[in-house]
Design an enzyme around this catalytic site. Structure first.
Site, mmCIF file in Angstrom:
data_model
loop_
_atom_site.group_PDB
_atom_site.id
_atom_site.type_symbol
_atom_site.label_atom_id
_atom_site.label_comp_id
_atom_site.label_asym_id
_atom_site.label_seq_id
_atom_site.Cartn_x
_atom_site.Cartn_y
_atom_site.Cartn_z
ATOM 1 N N TYR A 40 19.890 22.516 43.179
ATOM 2 C CA TYR A 40 19.108 23.552 43.436
ATOM 3 C C TYR A 40 19.885 24.744 43.257
ATOM 4 C CZ TYR A 40 14.648 25.381 44.803
ATOM 5 O OH TYR A 40 13.495 26.151 45.028
ATOM 6 N N LYS A 95 -0.443 1.175 37.320
ATOM 7 C CA LYS A 95 0.002 1.438 35.857
ATOM 8 C C LYS A 95 1.414 1.993 35.935
ATOM 9 C CE LYS A 95 -1.737 1.612 31.699
ATOM 10 N NZ LYS A 95 -2.884 0.828 31.026
#
Length: 758
Positions: A40, A95
Site C-alpha cells: 500500500y 460460479k
C-alpha cells in the site's frame, strides 16, 4: 434423502466453516512493515503511475489478467425465476468456485439490483476496468440478448452470457459426435428445439454454424410450434419461425432425428419418441427433471442416443465443460472478446476429446470400469483433467487466428504445461516420461495381468503407444477380463504353468540352476520355481526375451523383490540395490530414497543410495540437488544416528565432488532456502532448489512418502528400483491403475537407457 434433509445439508454447507464459498487471499508477502509499505502506501504509487502512463500495465502489476466478474441481476436464477439480485448471490459465488477449481481463474461475484437494461449496462461498463473478462449469469430473456450484445460491442474484454452460449457449446459438441455415431449427415438431420429462451436461441444458432440447415430446424415454445404466421413474435423467435404445416410438439416430432429439450420436465412422451426416425438423438436438458426420464427413454427406444443435464445419467450436458476453459484461453491471450470462431473451437475441442482414450483416473472418479467413445459417452466428463490442457489452447488459437488476441502465445508446449501446473496436477513429469516412452516403445511384462487393475494399466500402455505389453497369468482369466474392458488387441499372453511353456520353463530352470547350484538350489527346485510368474518373468528379461518387467500388485514387496535379487545382476560398482519414489509436490517433483529396500543402511550404503538417486534423477532430466536428512544440522549431534549421515555425506563429497549434496540437515532447513541461507550460509545447497531427499533409514523414508500420499494427496511414482542391470520395477501391493501406468512408463524409459549402454 428427504427434502428436509437436503435443505438442511445445503444450508449447513453454505454456513460452515465460514459463510459463503469463496474468499480473497494475498498473493504477495505481508508479514513485515516493509511488505505493507510496498503493498500500500507509499510503494503502491509506482504501479499506479505506470498504469496511468500505459494502461496495459494493469495486466502486469494487478490481478486484472486473471480476474473475471460473474454478474447477475437475479432475474432468471436456475429454475427459481426472478428472486432478486441478493438472493442469487449463492449461485454467483458457486460460479466463482467453479471458475477457480476448474481453470484457476479468480472471481468477484457482483449482484446488480436493477431490472432496467440501460442501468445494468451502465453499471457493468463502469466497473469493467477492474476485470479481464465478464461472465453474465442468470439474466432473463429477452433482456439478456440486448445486454450481452451491447456489452460485447462497447467493451474490449471477453464478455459471455454463459446461460446462452455455455449450453450451446456443450450440446453442439455432443450433437456433432452423436450424429457421427449414427452415421447421419448434420446437414440433413431434422431437429426439434423445445424451448425458445436465451439458451434455445443460442443453441439453434450454433447448430446452424455446425452445419445444420435452417429449413430442417423447428422451434417450439409453451404454446406449440413457432410459425411465421404468428403475430408479435420477438426478433429472436422470428429468426427460427417455420412455415411448415405443423402446430404442436407432437406433430413436430414425427420423423425428426434430433430433439433438443430446453424447457420443462416430462413434456416428451414415449408416444412422441416412437415417432422419431431411426437412431434418434434426444438431449433432454431440463434440470432437475428432464423432458423425458432417461430410463423411460432408453426402454422406449433401444436405438436412442440420450443426454441430459443430470450427473446421474450418461452424457451430462454440463456448462462447466465450457465456461472455465473458454475464459482461460481468452484471458491468456488477452482477447478483446469471445467471438464465434472461439465458440466453435470449443465445440470441436470437446468433441475430439471425447474420442480419445479415457484416463483411468476418470474411470475411477465416475465409478466406471471402462469409459469409451460411443452412445453413452459422446462428451467428456466434467472431472476429466485433460480439459484444462485441451480446450484453452483451442480457444487461444482461435482468438489469435481471428485477430482479437493482444498477447499471442508463442510456445504452445510451455503454455500447455503452465495450464496443467495451474491446477497442481503435477503431470508435467509424467507427460515428459510418456513422450519419451512413445518415442521408442519397449516390451513390458505385466506379471499379474489376471488382475483387473494390472490389465487396465497394460491396456492404457498399449493404447497410448507407450510400450508393448506381455500379459502374464492365467490365460482364461486374462481373456475374460480383456473382453470385459474391450481390450481386443492381439497382445502376447503367457502362463508359466501351462504345458505350452514347458520347454521354456526347463531352459530357464537350467540357466538358473547353474547360477545358483552352489547356493543350495537343485535342478528340481529350479524347475519348480520357474512355474512362478516372477521367476519366469525375471528370466525372460534376463535372457532378452522382454525389455522390462512390472510386478508386485498381489504380493508383498519382500516376496516380490527376492527373485529379482537372485536372478538379475547388479550394475557395476553397486553393492546393494535401493529404491526411490518420485513425489509430485506443489514445489515440483521430489525424489525420496530409500523407500523400499534397505532397512538401516550404513554410511557407505547411504552414500551409494545418494549416488544412485542422483543418477536416476539425471535419467529423468533433473539436475540433482540432494539433502542428506537427519534430526541434526551439520554436526549438531554426536548420536550414532546423526554421525552416520555425516560420514555418508563426507563419502559422497570425496567420491563425487561435483554432485550438489549436503548434510546432515533437518528437513525444514533443506526445503526452506531463506532459513538455510540465514543459519548455514556455507552449505552447498544454498542457492539451489532441493529436489532429492536421502533419508537415514527405510522407516523414515517409507513413512514419510506414505504420509504425504494420504495427508496431502500427493501423487507418487515408484518405488523405482535402482542398481539392477535390467529394468524391473516392483509396485506396491494393491497399487492403483494410475500408479501402475506411471511405473510402466518409467520401466520403458529405463529400458531405453539400458539399451544405450549395450
Amino acid at each position: 434423502m428427504s427434502n428436509s434433509k437436503k435443505k438442511s445439508e445445503a444450508l449447513l454447507y453454505h454456513e460452515f466453516p465460514s459463510p459463503g464459498k469463496i474468499q480473497v487471499l494475498p498473493t504477495t508477502k505481508y508479514s513485515t512493515q516493509r511488505d505493507l509499505s510496498l503493498a500500500y502506501s507509499p510503494g503502491v504509487a509506482e504501479p499506479c503511475l505506470a498504469i496511468e502512463e500505459n494502461p496495459d500495465d494493469a495486466y502486469k502489476y494487478t490481478s486484472k489478467g486473471n480476474l473475471v466478474a460473474v454478474i447477475s441481476n437475479g432475474t432468471a436464477v436456475l429454475g427459481l425465476g426472478d428472486i432478486g439480485a441478493l438472493a442469487g448471490k449463492p449461485v454467483m459465488e458457486g460460479k466463482g468456485l467453479l471458475f477457480k477449481i476448474f481453470a484457476d481463474i479468480d472471481v468477484f461475484d457482483i449482484e446488480v439490483d436493477t431490472h432496467d437494461v440501460e442501468k445494468f449496462i451502465e453499471t457493468v461498463k463502469n466497473i469493467a476496468p477492474t476485470f479481464g473478462g465478464i461472465n453474465l449469469e442468470d439474466i432473463k430473456a429477452p433482456e439478456a440478448f440486448e445486454i450481452e450484445r451491447r456489452l460485447k460491442e462497447e467493451l474490449d474484454i471477453p464478455v459471455m452470457h454463459d446461460d446462452q452460449h455455455g449450453t450451446a457449446i456443450i450440446s453442439a459438441a455432443a450433437l456433432k459426435n452423436a450424429v457421427e455415431i449414427t452415421g447421419k449427415d448434420i446437414s440433413k438431420v431434422k431437429i426439434v428445439v423445445n424451448g425458445a429462451g436465451a439458451a434455445a436461441i443460442s443453441c439453434s444458432r450454433l447448430y446452424l454454424a455446425l452445419g445444420a440447415k435452417r429449413e430442417n430446424l423447428v422451434m417450439c415454445d409453451s404454446k406449440g410450434v413457432i410459425r411465421k404466421d404468428i403475430k408479435n413474435l420477438t426478433e429472436q423467435k422470428a429468426e427460427f419461425a417455420t412455415d411448415r404445416d405443423i402446430h404442436t410438439l407432437e406433430e413436430a416430432m414425427v420423423d425428426s432425428d434430433v430433439f433438443i429439450g430446453l424447457s420443462i420436465g416430462n413434456v416428451l412422451t414415449p408416444k412422441m419418441l416412437k415417432t422419431m426416425a431411426k437412431d434418434p438423438i434426444v438431449f433432454a436438458m431440463a434440470n432437475p427433471t428432464p423432458e423425458i426420464d432417461y430410463n423411460l427413454a432408453v426402454e422406449t427406444r433401444k436405438d436412442i442416443i440420450m443426454a441430459t443435464g443430470r450427473s446421474d445419467y450418461p452424457n451430462q450436458v454440463n456448462n462447466v465443460l465450457g465456461f472455465p476453459f473458454i475464459f482461460r484461453g481468452a484471458l491468456d491471450v488477452r482477447a478483446t472478446g469471445i467471438n464465434e470462431e472461439m465458440k466453435m473451437a470449443a465445440v470441436h475441442a470437446l468433441a475430439n476429446l471425447a474420442k480419445e482414450s479415457v484416463p483411468e483416473q476418470v474411470n475411477i472418479t465416475y465409478g466406471e470400469s471402462h469409459i469409451e467413445f460411443g452412445k453413452e459417452y459422446i462428451i467428456p466428463k466434467p472431472f476429466d483433467h485433460r480439459l484444462i490442457t485441451e480446450v484453452p489452447p483451442a480457444i487461444a488459437k482461435a482468438a489469435m487466428d481471428s485477430g482479437i488476441a493482444k498477447q499471442p502465445i508463442k510456445d504452445w508446449d510451455a503454455y500447455k504445461e503452465s495450464l496443467a501446473e495451474r491446477l497442481g496436477t503435477g503431470n508435467k513429469l509424467m507427460r515428459r516420461l510418456m513422450a519419451r516412452a512413445k518415442s521408442n516403445p519397449k516390451s513390458i511384462i505385466f506379471a499379474e495381468a489376471d488382475h483387473l487393475h494390472v490389465l487396465k494399466a497394460a491396456q492404457i500402455i498399449h493404447d497410448e503407444g507407450v510400450g508393448n505389453p506381455i500379459l502374464m497369468g492365467d490365460k482364461t482369466i486374462i481373456q475374460e477380463l480383456m473382453k470385459e474392458i474391450s481390450f481386443d488387441s492381439n497382445v502376447s499372453i503367457i502362463d508359466p504353468k501351462s504345458d505350452s511353456e514347458r520347454a521354456r520353463r526347463h531352459k530357464f530352470a537350467e540357466i538358473y540352476w547353474k547360477k545358483r547350484q552352489r547356493n543350495g538350489i537343485s535342478l528340481l527346485a529350479a524347475q519348480r520355481l520357474m512355474r512362478e510368474r516372477n521367476y519366469f518373468a525375471a528370466m525372460m528379461v534376463n535372457e532378452g526375451e522382454a525389455d522390462s518387467l512390472v510386478t508386485g500388485y498381489s504380493r508383498s514387496y519382500p516376496a516380490t523383490v527376492k527373485p529379482m535379487i537372485e536372478l538379475i545382476e547388479k550394475e557395476k560398482g553397486v553393492k546393494k540395490i535401493a529404491a526411490t519414489n518420485i513425489m509430485i509436490t506443489k514445489r515440483g517433483p521430489m525424489f525420496f530414497s530409500d523407500t523400499a529396500i534397505n532397512t538401516n543402511p550404513t554410511a557407505e550404503e547411504l552414500a551409494d543410495i545418494c549416488h544412485m538417486t542422483s543418477e536416476s534423477m539425471k535419467m529423468f532430466g533433473f539436475e540433482p540437488n540432494l539433502a542428506m536428512l537427519s534430526f541434526s544440522n551439520f554436526g549438531s549431534s554426536n548420536s550414532p544416528l546423526a554421525t552416520k549421515v555425516i560420514e555418508a555425506t563426507k563419502i559422497v563429497h570425496t567420491r563425487f565432488p561435483n554432485l550438489i549434496v549436503d548434510g546432515d540437515i533437518q528437513a525444514d532447513f533443506a526445503l526452506n532456502p531463506q532459513l538455510l541461507k540465514e543459519k548455514f550460509p556455507f552449505s552447498k545447497l544454498n542457492g539451489k532448489k532441493v529436489n532429492g531427499l536421502i533419508f537415514p533409514s527405510l522407516e523414515s523414508a517409507n513413512i514419510s512418502y506414505k504420509l504425504m500420499k494420504e495427508f496431502n494427496h500427493v501423487e507418487s511414482i515408484g518405488p523405482i528400483i535402482m542398481g539392477l542391470k535390467k529394468p524391473v520395477h516392483i509396485i506396491q501391493l494393491g497399487a492403483s491403475v494410475d500408479e501402475i501406468v506411471n511405473i510402466a512408463c518409467v520401466a520403458v524409459v529405463h529400458a531405453q537407457e539400458k539399451a544405450k549402454i549395450k
